[in-house]
Scaffold this motif. Sequence first.
Motif, PDB file in Angstrom:
ATOM      1  N   PRO A 115      19.394   8.983  27.792  1.00 35.89           N
ATOM      2  CA  PRO A 115      20.808   9.017  28.218  1.00 35.89           C
ATOM      3  C   PRO A 115      21.399  10.425  28.213  1.00 35.89           C
ATOM      4  N   ARG A 116      21.055  11.222  27.205  1.00 41.10           N
ATOM      5  CA  ARG A 116      21.586  12.586  27.159  1.00 41.10           C
ATOM      6  C   ARG A 116      20.992  13.439  28.278  1.00 41.10           C
ATOM      7  N   ALA A 117      19.701  13.238  28.575  1.00 45.97           N
ATOM      8  CA  ALA A 117      19.090  13.967  29.685  1.00 45.97           C
ATOM      9  C   ALA A 117      19.786  13.606  31.002  1.00 45.97           C
ATOM     10  N   TYR A 118      20.079  12.328  31.183  1.00 47.71           N
ATOM     11  CA  TYR A 118      20.776  11.891  32.396  1.00 47.71           C
ATOM     12  C   TYR A 118      22.162  12.521  32.486  1.00 47.71           C
ATOM     13  N   LYS A 119      22.877  12.549  31.372  1.00 49.89           N
ATOM     14  CA  LYS A 119      24.224  13.117  31.354  1.00 49.89           C
ATOM     15  C   LYS A 119      24.197  14.592  31.745  1.00 49.89           C
ATOM     16  N   VAL A 120      23.257  15.348  31.176  1.00 46.02           N
ATOM     17  CA  VAL A 120      23.128  16.760  31.542  1.00 46.02           C
ATOM     18  C   VAL A 120      22.740  16.880  33.013  1.00 46.02           C
ATOM     19  N   GLY A 121      21.889  15.956  33.466  1.00 49.55           N
ATOM     20  CA  GLY A 121      21.421  15.996  34.844  1.00 49.55           C
ATOM     21  C   GLY A 121      22.507  15.841  35.885  1.00 49.55           C
ATOM     22  N   LEU A 122      23.643  15.274  35.517  1.00 51.99           N
ATOM     23  CA  LEU A 122      24.753  15.156  36.458  1.00 51.99           C
ATOM     24  C   LEU A 122      25.242  16.523  36.922  1.00 51.99           C
ATOM     25  N   LYS A 123      24.975  17.563  36.107  1.00 50.82           N
ATOM     26  CA  LYS A 123      25.339  18.928  36.482  1.00 50.82           C
ATOM     27  C   LYS A 123      24.228  19.601  37.296  1.00 50.82           C
ATOM     28  N   TYR A 124      23.045  18.999  37.318  1.00 47.25           N
ATOM     29  CA  TYR A 124      21.882  19.567  38.000  1.00 47.25           C
ATOM     30  C   TYR A 124      21.257  18.497  38.888  1.00 47.25           C
ATOM     31  N   GLN A 176       1.341  10.550  26.942  1.00 47.60           N
ATOM     32  CA  GLN A 176       0.906  11.048  25.639  1.00 47.60           C
ATOM     33  C   GLN A 176       2.055  11.297  24.676  1.00 47.60           C
ATOM     34  N   THR A 177       3.242  11.630  25.220  1.00 44.83           N
ATOM     35  CA  THR A 177       4.337  12.084  24.360  1.00 44.83           C
ATOM     36  C   THR A 177       5.604  11.252  24.460  1.00 44.83           C
ATOM     37  N   GLY A 178       5.687  10.369  25.445  1.00 49.69           N
ATOM     38  CA  GLY A 178       6.910   9.592  25.626  1.00 49.69           C
ATOM     39  C   GLY A 178       8.030  10.373  26.281  1.00 49.69           C
ATOM     40  N   VAL A 179       7.754  11.584  26.722  1.00 51.92           N
ATOM     41  CA  VAL A 179       8.755  12.422  27.380  1.00 51.92           C
ATOM     42  C   VAL A 179       8.287  12.685  28.806  1.00 51.92           C
ATOM     43  N   THR A 180       8.976  12.094  29.777  1.00 46.73           N
ATOM     44  CA  THR A 180       8.556  12.162  31.166  1.00 46.73           C
ATOM     45  C   THR A 180       9.053  13.441  31.842  1.00 46.73           C
ATOM     46  N   SER A 181       8.649  13.615  33.073  1.00 45.65           N
ATOM     47  CA  SER A 181       8.968  14.807  33.849  1.00 45.65           C
ATOM     48  C   SER A 181      10.460  15.109  33.859  1.00 45.65           C
ATOM     49  N   HIS A 182      10.794  16.354  33.557  1.00 47.18           N
ATOM     50  CA  HIS A 182      12.160  16.891  33.589  1.00 47.18           C
ATOM     51  C   HIS A 182      13.080  16.330  32.499  1.00 47.18           C
ATOM     52  N   THR A 183      12.580  15.459  31.631  1.00 45.50           N
ATOM     53  CA  THR A 183      13.431  14.965  30.546  1.00 45.50           C
ATOM     54  C   THR A 183      13.782  16.092  29.598  1.00 45.50           C
ATOM     55  N   TRP A 184      12.787  16.843  29.143  1.00 41.53           N
ATOM     56  CA  TRP A 184      13.060  17.962  28.253  1.00 41.53           C
ATOM     57  C   TRP A 184      13.732  19.103  28.986  1.00 41.53           C
ATOM     58  N   PHE A 185      13.459  19.251  30.286  1.00 45.90           N
ATOM     59  CA  PHE A 185      14.154  20.296  31.027  1.00 45.90           C
ATOM     60  C   PHE A 185      15.663  20.072  30.958  1.00 45.90           C
ATOM     61  N   LEU A 186      16.092  18.831  31.196  1.00 47.50           N
ATOM     62  CA  LEU A 186      17.521  18.525  31.178  1.00 47.50           C
ATOM     63  C   LEU A 186      18.076  18.472  29.757  1.00 47.50           C
ATOM     64  N   HIS A 187      17.398  17.740  28.884  1.00 46.61           N
ATOM     65  CA  HIS A 187      17.890  17.552  27.517  1.00 46.61           C
ATOM     66  C   HIS A 187      17.796  18.836  26.699  1.00 46.61           C
TER      67      HIS A 187
END
Length: 286
Positions: free
Chosen positions: A132-141, A79-90
């Motif tokens: 890409p930014r969510a992935y980058k932040v995710g490297l810490k989590y 519905q939103t184009g934002v998948t699971s944990h994308t906004w959590f990380l970003h």
Amino acid sequence: MTLFRHPEDRIPVLLFACVFALDLTVYFMASSWWLPILWFGIGIIPKGWISAWNHHHQHLNMFRHAPLNRLLEIIFGFQTGVTSHTWFLHHVVGHHVNYLDQDKDESHWKRADGSTMGEVEYSLTTALTAYPRAYKVGLKYPKALRVFLAMCGVQVALLGVLFWHNWFNALFVFLLPMCASLYVTSWATYFHHVGLETKEHAEASYNILHRGYNLMTGNLGYHTAHHTKQALHWSKLPQLHAQMAKDIPATLYRQPGIPFVWSGSEEKLSLTDEQVEALAMARTAR
């Protein structure tokens, strides 16, 4: 045993499920070329509102059990184009941590030279770099990153099956709405903080008091309160805003966007002393 962390989430989740059921009905039943296109146009604004609820969910999961949260996130993803944990990380462990520092903010509104981005530039940049930014932040989590990557894989696989079954309907019922919602979400966030360079939480966000806007977005208009206590449930944000009302500059308010206001959309407002006092008094009336 209740399924929901907060009972206030039951009706919104039911509505999201109903919208998704309509999506599936159009996808499987539409045989005319114009119906999926019409459905895409009709859904742009409502799915933009749902994006706000996806945001709330990734701050504070609506269900008590992980499988139900992952299932809801698949629906939100379509519905939103934002998948699971994308906004959590970003957003949750990214933007909320760094939004007072434009050199680090994952949703920064400044260019490298220090000038302010325009609406379209910001919206495109934020939408195109969200993953890409969510992935980058995710490297810490790493734990959250694993869920993010796994659920992205599930989402892409499901979308692939939908395209294999009926590419035209999948394009207009799912993929294009996903892209449009991500862009609309990015555009809406432009007005949350643009131009506010400060180290004080009470001075770093614009707020929207419009009742209809807050009904449809889960009180996202109380943005200063949200940034002050980001894990606070959406239903409690008006009360926290009332507690903070006298500390929030009277100039940090805006009109809502379309369709709530067609003339002067997102225009800045300045509250009178009486209006600020009335907001503060609302605290004692609850």
